[in-house]
Enzyme design. Structure first.
Site, PDB file in Angstrom:
ATOM      1  N   CYS A 145       7.797   6.067  -0.976  1.00 49.32           N
ATOM      2  CA  CYS A 145       6.463   6.571  -0.610  1.00 49.32           C
ATOM      3  C   CYS A 145       5.474   6.377  -1.757  1.00 49.32           C
ATOM      4  O   CYS A 145       4.491   5.646  -1.607  1.00 49.32           O
ATOM      5  CB  CYS A 145       6.556   8.031  -0.176  1.00 49.32           C
ATOM      6  SG  CYS A 145       4.954   8.736   0.285  1.00 49.32           S
ATOM      7  N   GLU A 168       7.655   3.119   5.690  1.00 45.16           N
ATOM      8  CA  GLU A 168       6.268   3.105   5.214  1.00 45.16           C
ATOM      9  C   GLU A 168       5.436   2.091   5.994  1.00 45.16           C
ATOM     10  O   GLU A 168       4.304   2.370   6.395  1.00 45.16           O
ATOM     11  CB  GLU A 168       6.222   2.777   3.712  1.00 45.16           C
ATOM     12  CG  GLU A 168       6.631   3.926   2.812  1.00 45.16           C
ATOM     13  CD  GLU A 168       5.657   5.083   2.860  1.00 45.16           C
ATOM     14  OE1 GLU A 168       4.437   4.849   3.019  1.00 45.16           O
ATOM     15  OE2 GLU A 168       6.113   6.229   2.755  1.00 45.16           O
TER      16      GLU A 168
END
Length: 231
Positions: free
Chosen positions: A137, A208
């Site tokens: 992340c 993601e």
């Protein structure tokens, strides 16, 4: 080659694809739809709350005061520090941030992603499994910001330039700590365990990409109810 260097080398093609996808290119070009940004903010505000809770689950698994301090700092950042980046997007949309996120929802992709992290937090005693699921992340955001700033000549009045600058600055120390955690794990564990941690990192990088796609496509749950009529 360090374990994390190998991981980053493996995920670079995925990050290149994220960079080329519609969401990031829309931010760069300044023509992303406001509905896509609202969808992203609704999902990401809920995601970050859970991200902070996953960090909290790691506290009983660590021993050093420095690790405890780090986790507490990351809980604070995930729960409130990243609002600065969200506010940049809300200003671009022209609506109150709190109004945008008040009816946020768990869209399918976001739901899948956060459950990947929770699974590792509950399934493994060693924090490295969860750290590997969480580290992409900040890494992906930092890398995308770097790529955008280095590859584009943003004008000073570009409305979304500040979003990239937010993630370009101040992420290196965080990544150094996460990298050290993973590299230490790789030096003291079996090849089988290392392969699981590596897989977690790769999967979260794909998550993601899917998260940004989810926002651009305004993804939502689709429930089909079969109706049967009596003959």
């Amino acid at each position: 080659m360090l374990f994390t260097d190998r991981l980053k080398q493996k995920v670079q093609p995925i990050i290149e694809e994220i960079y080329k996808d519609d969401f990031i290119q829309g931010l760069i070009d300044g023509d992303i739809s406001k509905e896509a940004l609202k969808h992203y903010l609704k999902a990401d505000s809920k995601y970050l709350n859970e991200f902070a809770k996953v960090y909290a689950l790691l506290i009983p698994k660590i021993n050093s005061k420095s690790e405890l301090k780090f986790l507490l700092e990351q809980i604070e950042f995930a729960s409130s520090g990243e609002v600065g980046a969200h506010q940049i997007l809300a200003d671009y949309i022209g609506e109150s941030y709190q109004e945008i996120i008040k009816d946020g929802s768990w869209y399918p992709t976001a739901d899948h992603y956060i459950k990947h992290m929770y699974y590792n937090a509950y399934a493994h005693d060693d924090v490295a499994y969860t750290v590997a699921a969480m580290a992409p992340c900040p890494y992906v955001y930092r890398k995308l910001a770097q790529m955008a700033i280095e590859r584009n000549d943003f004008s000073e009045d570009h409305e979304l330039k500040a979003w990239f600058e937010f993630y370009y600055k101040g992420m290196d120390e965080l990544m150094d700590i996460l990298d050290n955690w993973l590299n230490d794990f790789s030096q003291h564990n079996s090849e089988e365990a290392i392969a699981v941690v590596e897989r977690n990192f790769l999967e979260s990088t794909v998550h993601e990409r899917n998260f940004f796609k989810m926002a651009h496509q305004i993804e939502d749950w689709e429930f089909e109810v079969n109706q049967y009529e009596e003959a």
